[in-house]
Scaffold this active site. Structure first.
Site, short mmCIF file in Angstrom:
data_model
loop_
_atom_site.label_atom_id
_atom_site.label_comp_id
_atom_site.label_asym_id
_atom_site.label_seq_id
_atom_site.Cartn_x
_atom_site.Cartn_y
_atom_site.Cartn_z
N PRO A 2 -2.77 8.93 1.94
CA PRO A 2 -2.41 8.51 0.58
C PRO A 2 -1.23 9.32 0.06
O PRO A 2 -1.13 10.51 0.32
CB PRO A 2 -3.65 8.82 -0.25
N GLU A 3 -0.35 8.67 -0.65
CA GLU A 3 0.76 9.37 -1.29
C GLU A 3 0.53 9.40 -2.79
O GLU A 3 -0.47 8.88 -3.29
CB GLU A 3 2.08 8.68 -0.93
N LYS A 61 -0.26 15.22 -4.61
CA LYS A 61 -1.31 14.41 -4.00
C LYS A 61 -2.69 15.02 -4.22
O LYS A 61 -3.65 14.59 -3.62
CB LYS A 61 -1.03 14.26 -2.50
N ARG A 270 6.05 12.46 13.19
CA ARG A 270 5.96 11.23 12.42
C ARG A 270 7.15 10.38 12.79
O ARG A 270 7.78 10.60 13.82
CB ARG A 270 5.98 11.52 10.92
#
Ligand SMILES: [Zn+2]
Length: 284
Positions: A2-3, A61, A270
């Site tokens: 989640p961002e 976050k 990533r």
């Protein structure tokens, strides 16, 4: 993962559905979900029982709910797959239900922490003098925070020997920017992810910061309307905001500005997505 916009959607849901309610019985169904609460699951449940929950807060976050003693907070880590759900009491348990928080009222709903991969969890922490759970006191403010210090951010960027995407993901410099929104903001600013921050002019870094705020606000505008129901539901992998992405996940698709096929490069375990024409790599 989640961002910030996804976490803000959860925060708003908690504000709407659990603020002001008094906790009843707490069931910890999996020890990993409370591993950051060092005193263990029984202590967690005992200390949370009977307290009144305040209004959920967020920095970057990180998400927390102050307890009515004002000295302690319930901190939520969503990890990779964590969800906070408000469900009717008696609704069937989710397969990966880890913690159940009942309330001592007649509303008829309970708060559930559901997490398939168990990287997330809930824990109780003492607050610092500014009301922040102590273990996140080092996290920088996020760019949507009215108290975010833009001048200090621009100065820090120029002074650090780093590259622009690394800087955006550095939670001690600016919090809440993850891989997806970093790629989106860099595409909008026409900056390659490996551009050294020392080469950014002040107007360019101001432009970049403006794009970071814009992409997050656009995602929030979309996400804020996507769950207007009983459910406080956020799953970082659900991709609420995918429809409006210009860079992330668009390998080989035409750039929305110039039509050149977008590229993906492995980057720090990533991926980075960019337009090879609009976002030229820095000279070696
Ligand atoms: Zn392009």
């Amino acid at each position: 993962m989640p961002e910030l916009p996804e976490v803000e959607v959860v925060r708003r849901g908690l504000e709407r559905w659990v603020a002001g309610r008094t906790v009843g019985e707490v069931d910890v169904l999996h020890p990993r979900a409370v591993r950051r609460h060092l005193a263990g699951g029984a202590d967690f449940a005992a200390r949370l029982g009977g307290v009144r929950l305040g209004t959920a807060m967020r920095r970057g976050k990180y998400l927390w709910v102050p307890l009515d003693d004002a000295a302690t907070s319930l901190l939520g880590h969503l990890g990779m797959s964590g969800q906070l759900l408000v469900q009717p009491e008696g609704a069937p348990d989710e397969k990966h239900l880890r913690i159940r928080i009942r309330f001592d009222d007649a509303v008829g709903t309970e708060l559930r922490f559901v997490d398939q991969r168990t990287f997330g969890g809930l824990s109780l922490h003492e607050n610092t003098a500014d009301g922040l759970p102590d273990i996140i006191a080092h996290i920088a403010r996020d760019p949507l925070d009215p108290a975010f210090d833009e001048a200090a951010f621009h100065t820090a960027l120029r002074l650090r020997r780093t590259t622009v995407k690394r800087a955006l993901l550095d939670q001690s410099l600016i919090s809440g920017v993850g891989n997806i929104y970093a790629d989106e903001a860099l595409w909008r600013a026409r900056l390659h992810y490996d551009r050294p921050t020392a080469t950014l002019t002040r107007p360019k870094s101001a432009e970049l910061l403006g794009h970071v705020c814009d992409v997050m606000n656009a995602a929030l505008a979309q996400g804020g309307t996507s769950f207007d129901s009983l459910y406080v539901n956020v799953n970082g992998e659900s991709g609420y905001f995918d429809r409006s992405l210009d860079a992330y996940g668009r390998e080989d698709q035409p750039c929305n500005r110039c039509g050149t096929p977008m590229r993906r490069r492995a980057w720090m375990n990533r991926s980075s997505y960019f337009c090879p024409r609009c976002q030229r790599p820095p000279r070696a």
